[in-house]
Scaffold this active site. Sequence first.
Site, PDB file in Angstrom:
ATOM      1  N   HIS A  49      21.414  62.911  46.813  1.00  0.00           N
ATOM      2  CA  HIS A  49      21.586  62.839  48.257  1.00  0.00           C
ATOM      3  C   HIS A  49      20.492  63.594  49.002  1.00  0.00           C
ATOM      4  CE1 HIS A  49      24.359  61.917  51.563  1.00  0.00           C
ATOM      5  NE2 HIS A  49      23.983  63.062  52.091  1.00  0.00           N
ATOM      6  N   HIS A  95      27.524  56.996  55.516  1.00  0.00           N
ATOM      7  CA  HIS A  95      28.614  57.906  55.193  1.00  0.00           C
ATOM      8  C   HIS A  95      29.629  57.131  54.349  1.00  0.00           C
ATOM      9  CE1 HIS A  95      30.210  61.965  56.805  1.00  0.00           C
ATOM     10  NE2 HIS A  95      29.185  62.129  56.015  1.00  0.00           N
TER      11      HIS A  95
END
Lengths: 779, 225
Positions: A49, A95
Amino acid sequence: MSDGGALPTVADALALGLTRAEYELVCEKQERVPNQVELAMYSLLWSEHCAYKHSKKLLRTLPTEGEHVVMGPGENAGAVDVGGGLVCAFKVESHNHPSAVEPFQGAATGVGGILRDIFAVGARPIAVLDSLRFGEPAGGGDGRPAGRARYLLDGAVSGIGHYGNSIGVPTVGGEVYFEAPYEQSCLVNAMALGLAPRERLMRSAAAGPGNVLVLFGASTGRDGIGGASVLASAELTDEREGGADKRPTVQVGDPFEEKKLLECSLELLDRGLVVSLQDLGAAGLTSSASEMASKGEVGIDIDVARVPLREPGMEPFEVMVSESQERMLCVVEPANVAAVMELCEKWEVSGAAIGAVTDTHRMRVLRDGELVGDMPVRALVDDCPLYDLDPQKPSQQIYPAPAATLTPGATPRQTLLALLSSPNLASRRPLFEQYDSIVQSRTVRRPEQADAAVLLLPDGSALAVSIDGNGRRVAADPYRGTIAAVLECAANLACVGAGPLGTTNNLNFGNPEKAHIAWQLTEAVRGLGEACRALEAPIVGGNVSLYNEGASGPIYPTPVIGMVGRLPDARRAGRLGFVRPGDEIALVGPFEPSPAASELEKLRGEPLPDGLADIDIEAVRAAQIAVRDAVRAGMLSSAHDIAEGGLAVALAECCLEGGVGADIELVLTTGAGAGAALFGEGPGGFVVSGERDALRKLGETAAVQRLGTVGGQELTITVAGAGAGAGAGAGVEAGAGVGVEAEIGVEADGDADGDAAITISISLAELAGAHASLRELFS
Amino acid sequence: MKFGVLQFPGSCDEVDALGAARRVGDAELIWHGERDLKDAEAIVVPGGFSYGDYLRAGAIARFSPAMESVIAFANDGGLVLGICNGFQVLCEARLLPGALLANTNLRFTSRQVDLDVVRCDTAFTRACEPGRRLSIPAKHAWGRYYAEAESLAAMQDSGQVVLRYGPGENFNGSVGDIAGVCNERGNVFGLMPHPEHAVDELVGGSADGLEIFESMRLAVEGVRV
């Protein structure tokens, strides 16, 4: 130094998501075994990430520079020059994993996160768009009961609305697709745009040893601890096991807090009180502070005892990795600290001096002055190993054929109604009606009025923005499917009269350590780079979301493309709906419709083809420019690009939006057959309407085929020409013409004889009824 | 003339209201913590989510220092317009009768709606022609106007119902299709739809909302209908 309790072991490192080799590299960089604080921080910053370790090498191949680019990738958001001394900052971010666990808060904090990225660079957010992917609302994805997709959709839409509406930023556009491969791994991507005076644009590099680090906004709690490494970089396991366990790691958003934070941040910048500004997102303070230090080539000291906490007894590592929302970090000269605190008080946000910029090039964590973590900034931020992918094209299509929902014998009339009511094509009104699309008084084109949202600029020009990405076409051909997605975005801009200024993208893929996913990713990035280069729409920022797969397999490879353009005169922004009875209707562009990977093939339950037809990007671009210029010149009454569902669906959409019918005669010339001509898909096609002379003039710069006239309360389409009736009966191989596809079997309503004309005639009311099918999902 | 537009933490449409007011006169923002109304001759309480709409929409804003001054201003006969969240604040402050409940669909809903002007002789509608129908956007989750039967009858008798949703337009379930009401004295007016978002064809879908602001200017400047 305090060791913060027992030293963690290699087993702890593995549990935190590091590989054994990465752990050894950490030990080497630290010249000792890392303690708990350090290991937690490394594990986050070295996660997929934060470090983009499987994608960074590919991303370096993308075009990032161009005449309009003011700030490229690497900052909180990229920015392009929009004239009049203003820049537009924009970015899309995902998300996905939090939204799969808790859709309302996952989507809400996704919006909150992308908005912070925009105001962190000094821009006032002016619009949000969202790109959503769920399983089939009717179920049937992987044997689970129907309802999950609906639950996720409802939660995500409510969450986006909750945050965007409450903070006063309009949600002006978006897209949603429903496909079985998203059943377990939904996608929630949010894009935001902001405007800033060019001189207010802010970078995040920390500078000036001795300067003070001020954290302001919400207090820090245990929410979202480990979100980035535990959630974002591991495949979601079965919901009953993983989902429930992971619920506490999803953050909870508070748009009211962020609204105050936004106003406070912009006022801080207006008054020149901060040296640099950065939002806190994934990996919280760890990531924000380290990146500020890395960019500024300085060190940073943080004392966790000075961080305002939401709950007592938090460990130093918890404070450093907390993902509590609505927080910002800024660097302030000592003389300005009091003024910064005063402004925080005005906006009722708490501010605290938590540390300082140093010249040590080290990230040091203290607790009440006692050292509890000490790492070289370079090791933390820049030394995470980057991995080469091992791409390999799979020997066969990895996605199962979708469940058929349309019988092969359906008539063209039934087919058109089925397409209009299918979840991917039905009206998005029940979704976008839950969003405030007009606050800030800038929205010239609201959702469904045009192919792109149009936002007024102070000088009377306008921004246009679109977000797109058909994963099914990318699954059929990652390279050409991605080119098609970029072209689709640019086509949407052209329809309102805008040319691209810049692009953002969110690459949503499965596990890149698998060869076939690596191949999808590599091919998609190749297509993305090629298309953006050809369109002169460089990429100014973006995001990568990998590991979107579960037990039933990976998602469709889904590059989501966001594109921002500009048109000189907002008053001439294009519309998609037919306007004036009597106007002529024409098909414009090098459109070669093919059933391959079309919505119709999906409804028929056809497997994905292996590859799409070649795309002549330059020819498509030329048509886009011709349409764009005609819209800018005010020559056209309407312009709409042909996308999912093909020409017939595009015509129906023009009628529905305009509230007026059309009489169409389609003369087949390619020999491709009526089915492909009506419902086939491909880039490069537009439906436009206007006066006869205007369309004739457009014919000087683009291929224009006259289709019919606007008028009445029905859409009537007659297909004439050689082989119009051919393909009657299922699965007849027409063979002629376009590429790899087999003819779609569509039956003539009446005479099924080979040369008979096909006529579809449907009232506006019936079209509208079919198009409103998503309404029931929200009842 | 000069409008004052309140600004609470969480206000969203205050800048839009400021822009709308400036099309007919001067206008200035008034921070919620200030008691000084800056010589404003009419007040707009704007839309948004004042104080996050926590507790209940408008329930906290009603106690702000600026609102204390607005209440005194209204009691002196000053013109006060409440839009959306501002309408909720004015009901909470008891400057207007009734209350706003959750929409019957329980969702935030955004739609351009047609409003029938019931009375063209108020300080807020005197620029409207008799029988006027206004096209104005509405966007809210808590916009279902409610008042008890007795109070409704009294409002009806004293002509306090100023705007009604047109046929088929009442998406929030308001009693009697009521979209906008004034107080008995006629100097305080609230509505859920957003006239400040309908002052420019280009971005408002219509410019009908301007008539509300224009009416207020006429009233302040003493122009009678």
